[in-house]
Design an enzyme around this catalytic site. Structure first.
Site, mmCIF file in Angstrom:
data_model
loop_
_atom_site.group_PDB
_atom_site.id
_atom_site.type_symbol
_atom_site.label_atom_id
_atom_site.label_comp_id
_atom_site.label_asym_id
_atom_site.label_seq_id
_atom_site.Cartn_x
_atom_site.Cartn_y
_atom_site.Cartn_z
ATOM 1 N N ARG A 69 -5.290 0.778 -6.837
ATOM 2 C CA ARG A 69 -4.086 1.425 -6.282
ATOM 3 C C ARG A 69 -3.631 2.581 -7.146
ATOM 4 N NH1 ARG A 69 -2.211 -1.981 -2.220
ATOM 5 N NH2 ARG A 69 -2.392 -4.211 -2.589
ATOM 6 N N ASP A 127 -4.907 1.755 10.920
ATOM 7 C CA ASP A 127 -6.282 1.337 11.224
ATOM 8 C C ASP A 127 -6.287 0.628 12.582
ATOM 9 O OD1 ASP A 127 -8.920 0.542 11.065
ATOM 10 O OD2 ASP A 127 -8.655 -0.850 9.411
ATOM 11 N N PHE A 132 -13.903 2.998 4.508
ATOM 12 C CA PHE A 132 -12.959 2.239 3.692
ATOM 13 C C PHE A 132 -12.589 3.060 2.467
ATOM 14 C CE2 PHE A 132 -11.649 -0.948 0.589
ATOM 15 C CZ PHE A 132 -10.740 -1.667 1.337
ATOM 16 N N VAL A 133 -11.304 3.327 2.318
ATOM 17 C CA VAL A 133 -10.846 4.170 1.209
ATOM 18 C C VAL A 133 -9.910 3.401 0.276
ATOM 19 C CG1 VAL A 133 -11.072 6.356 2.471
ATOM 20 C CG2 VAL A 133 -8.933 5.064 2.628
ATOM 21 N N GLY A 150 0.773 -1.239 0.000
ATOM 22 C CA GLY A 150 0.000 0.000 0.000
ATOM 23 C C GLY A 150 0.802 1.285 0.000
ATOM 24 N N ASP A 190 0.656 3.286 4.310
ATOM 25 C CA ASP A 190 -0.449 4.016 3.693
ATOM 26 C C ASP A 190 -1.457 4.491 4.728
ATOM 27 O OD1 ASP A 190 -1.279 1.427 4.277
ATOM 28 O OD2 ASP A 190 -2.037 0.972 2.281
HETATM 29 P P1 5GP Z 1 -3.872 -2.104 10.444
HETATM 30 O O1 5GP Z 1 -2.859 -3.190 10.613
HETATM 31 O O2 5GP Z 1 -3.488 -0.783 11.051
HETATM 32 O O3 5GP Z 1 -5.267 -2.543 10.823
HETATM 33 O O4 5GP Z 1 -4.073 -1.897 8.921
HETATM 34 C C1 5GP Z 1 -3.102 -1.462 8.116
HETATM 35 C C2 5GP Z 1 -3.302 -1.994 6.734
HETATM 36 O O5 5GP Z 1 -4.660 -2.364 6.445
HETATM 37 C C3 5GP Z 1 -2.975 -0.882 5.774
HETATM 38 O O6 5GP Z 1 -1.607 -0.903 5.451
HETATM 39 C C4 5GP Z 1 -3.866 -1.189 4.609
HETATM 40 O O7 5GP Z 1 -3.198 -2.087 3.757
HETATM 41 C C5 5GP Z 1 -5.071 -1.868 5.209
HETATM 42 N N1 5GP Z 1 -6.185 -0.928 5.420
HETATM 43 C C6 5GP Z 1 -6.649 -0.417 6.578
HETATM 44 N N2 5GP Z 1 -7.680 0.424 6.380
HETATM 45 C C7 5GP Z 1 -7.873 0.461 5.046
HETATM 46 C C8 5GP Z 1 -8.792 1.180 4.176
HETATM 47 O O8 5GP Z 1 -9.655 1.977 4.571
HETATM 48 N N3 5GP Z 1 -8.660 0.953 2.856
HETATM 49 C C9 5GP Z 1 -7.750 0.084 2.328
HETATM 50 N N4 5GP Z 1 -7.723 -0.045 1.017
HETATM 51 N N5 5GP Z 1 -6.859 -0.588 3.106
HETATM 52 C C10 5GP Z 1 -6.935 -0.398 4.437
HETATM 53 MG MG MG Z 2 -0.786 -2.196 3.861
#
Ligand code: 5GP
Ligand code: MG
Length: 182
Positions: free
Chosen positions: A169, A107, A156-157, A48, A104
């Protein structure tokens, strides 16, 4: 692809302005710390962060190296994290270096915390973290991030490197998708 877009959250112009500001802040902090060695290692988290890191490095005049790491958290069409796991090699030679992790979006924070702990074991001189987006949710806000592009609502983006099922992407803007595209 264009017709799948619901709304544009950040245009490519707005993103470009913000990335320039982030680059300036990172450079300023390195100089203020009189970083020694005056050299940084960027650790972009695949996949990402590829678009973001490509733009960001062109606002960093320092001597730098890039050492990618691959983490998976959203298998296939899922839209919520299933817990982060490492794929492939761990970046080496980070001992005594100033490391900047680049991702990127923040979350659940699982991805960033995993990468921070892997890198910490190599005893770098410093570890900072830079994310383009952060969701306004407790798990994200409680995760340590030194530089944040934009705080967004819990939606979700896609675009600017972010995918849905590995598509979108290449969209230059950060957007939400129409429900029928998901
Ligand atoms: P985390 O481990 O913080 O939950 O998530 C990080 C990864 O989840 C990001 O690097 C991304 O790849 C994916 N992710 C989290 N939220 C989103 C979102 O709103 N859209 C997309 N496309 N990917 C997300
Ligand atoms: Mg990622």
């Amino acid at each position: 692809m264009r017709r799948d877009i619901d709304s544009v959250l950040y245009s490519r112009e707005r993103i470009a302005e913000r990335v320039k500001e982030l680059g300036a802040a990172i450079s300023r902090d390195l100089e203020a710390a009189e970083a020694d060695p005056a050299e940084i290692v960027l650790v972009p988290i695949l996949t990402g962060s590829i678009v973001f890191v490509a733009d960001l490095i062109r606002h960093l005049p320092q001597k730098l190296r890039i050492s990618v790491i691959s983490v998976t958290s959203y298998p296939g069409k899922s839209m919520s994290s299933r817990g982060a796991s490492l794929r492939g090699a761990i970046p080496g030679n980070l001992g005594g270096r100033h490391v900047l992790i680049v991702d990127d979006i923040l979350d659940s924070g699982n991805t960033i915390r995993l990468v921070q702990s892997i890198i910490q074991e190599q005893e770098p001189a410093s570890i900072r973290t830079c994310v383009m987006l952060r969701k306004r949710i407790p798990s994200a806000l409680e995760t340590e991030a030194s530089y944040v592009g934009f705080d967004i609502d819990d939606v979700f983006v896609v675009g600017y490197g972010l995918d849905y099922d590995d598509y979108y992407r290449n969209l230059p803007d950060i957007v939400t998708l129409r429900p029928d595209a998901l």
